[in-house]
Scaffold this active site. Structure first.
Site, PDB file in Angstrom:
ATOM      1  N   ASP A   1      29.080  38.391  57.434  1.00  0.00           N
ATOM      2  CA  ASP A   1      28.562  39.177  58.562  1.00  0.00           C
ATOM      3  C   ASP A   1      28.348  40.635  58.162  1.00  0.00           C
ATOM      4  OD1 ASP A   1      27.629  39.368  61.159  1.00  0.00           O
ATOM      5  OD2 ASP A   1      29.610  39.595  62.061  1.00  0.00           O
TER       6      ASP A   1
HETATM    7 MG   LIG Z   1      31.555  43.417  64.209  1.00  0.00          MG
END
Ligand SMILES: [Mg+2]
Ligand SMILES: Nc1ncnc2c1ncn2[C@@H]1O[C@H](COP(=O)(O)OP(=O)(O)O)[C@@H](O)[C@H]1O
Length: 296
Positions: free
Chosen positions: A151
């Site tokens: 991410d």
């Molecule tokens: Mg975050």
């Protein structure tokens, strides 16, 4: 008794008799992060007793394995341990409100997402390089520790008073055999990838890989160098429909000699994304040297 600050209604003012919650710092896809005072440290005269606490937000906190998922994030971040990765202190459970949380260093600075809002034309090369190199170092180290971040994006990187910090290992995965007892997040359950930074093969259902992290960090570096995301002409949710060949312009603040390396890291086909984080780092670092030698 004074009312709790906004956004804190569901939490006690003090967690585990020790951390007084002061204010909400940020909320991402899965967590809420608060600034808190460590009353124990304060009692012993710590001049800076401020820390950050992360809890899972609804609806994740309701899931039966919520605490295990937060613990997994905690354990993976601790396992990595690098100067440019957020430092965590402890994982705890408040028995009164029955919520798990982790305590960590309070980062004081600017998220790269905020920085980009302030700098719509991108960052001058030296400034950009001073962020990109430690960020690449951190991610390379994460991979050496056999963890995939999953991410990497501007809102998960902060430029702090103490340098760059990569954080939010909420979607991270360890390679087989590393920290084998940890709970695993089911992505299909949470539909968790971030369009715009997730590599195309992830959006097509492929597994997370070193090359997917490479693609994400290359998007971030491009964006810092240009002020705009590489695929800016299309809304982020259409990125999944993009197919090569696609024309990408050289980001405005990037030395031209760095472009082939960054372009390669942005390849849609993971097989063509044939450059390592270390090689990309080297190209950016060398360009920095020659840039200075040219007297700029
Ligand atoms: Mg975050
Ligand atoms: N240790 C910290 N110190 C200061 N701010 C933080 C800290 N951790 C997170 N934040 C802020 O909270 C936001 C959400 O945190 P994050 O860990 O990314 O949660 P999520 O998993 O929900 O995305 C971040 O983008 C950042 O602005």
């Amino acid at each position: 008794m004074t009312a709790p600050p906004a956004g804190l209604d569901e939490l006690p003012q003090v967690l585990v008799g020790r951390y007084r919650i002061e204010r909400l710092l940020g909320a991402g896809g899965m967590g809420r992060v608060y600034c808190a005072r460590d009353l124990l440290h304060e009692q012993f005269g710590d001049p800076d007793p401020y820390i950050a606490l992360k809890l899972l937000s609804e609806p994740y906190a309701e899931a039966p394995d919520a605490s295990a998922l937060l613990f997994s994030e905690f354990a993976l971040t601790r396992h990595v341990h690098h100067p440019n990765v957020l430092r965590l202190h402890s994982f705890e459970v408040d028995t009164e409100c029955r919520r798990a949380f982790m305590s960590m260093e309070l980062m004081r600075g600017l998220g790269l997402d905020q920085l980009l809002c302030e700098r719509p034309l991108g960052l001058p090369w030296r400034e950009l390089r001073d962020i990109a190199l430690p960020l690449l170092d951190a991610l390379d180290h994460v991979h050496r520790r056999r963890v995939l971040h999953g991410d990497v994006k501007p809102s998960n990187v902060m430029l702090t008073e103490d340098g760059v910090r990569l954080f939010d290992f909420g979607l991270a995965q360890a390679e087989a055999g590393v920290l084998p007892g940890l709970a695993h997040l089911s992505r299909t359950r949470f539909n968790a990838w971030t369009p715009g930074y997730a590599a195309p093969e992830l959006l097509d259902g492929g597994p997370l890989s070193v090359r997917a992290d490479l693609y994400a960090v290359a998007c971030v570096i491009y964006e810092l160098a240009d002020g705009q995301h590489p695929w800016r002409r299309l809304p982020a949710n259409q990125v999944r429909d993009l197919r090569p060949p696609l024309e990408l312009s050289v980001p405005r603040q990037l030395p031209k000699r760095c472009w082939p390396a960054l372009r390669c890291a942005l390849a849609f086909d993971p097989a063509a994304r044939d450059i390592t984080l270390g090689q990309l780092r080297e190209v950016l670092a060398d360009a920095g040297t020659s840039w200075r030698k040219r007297g700029r």
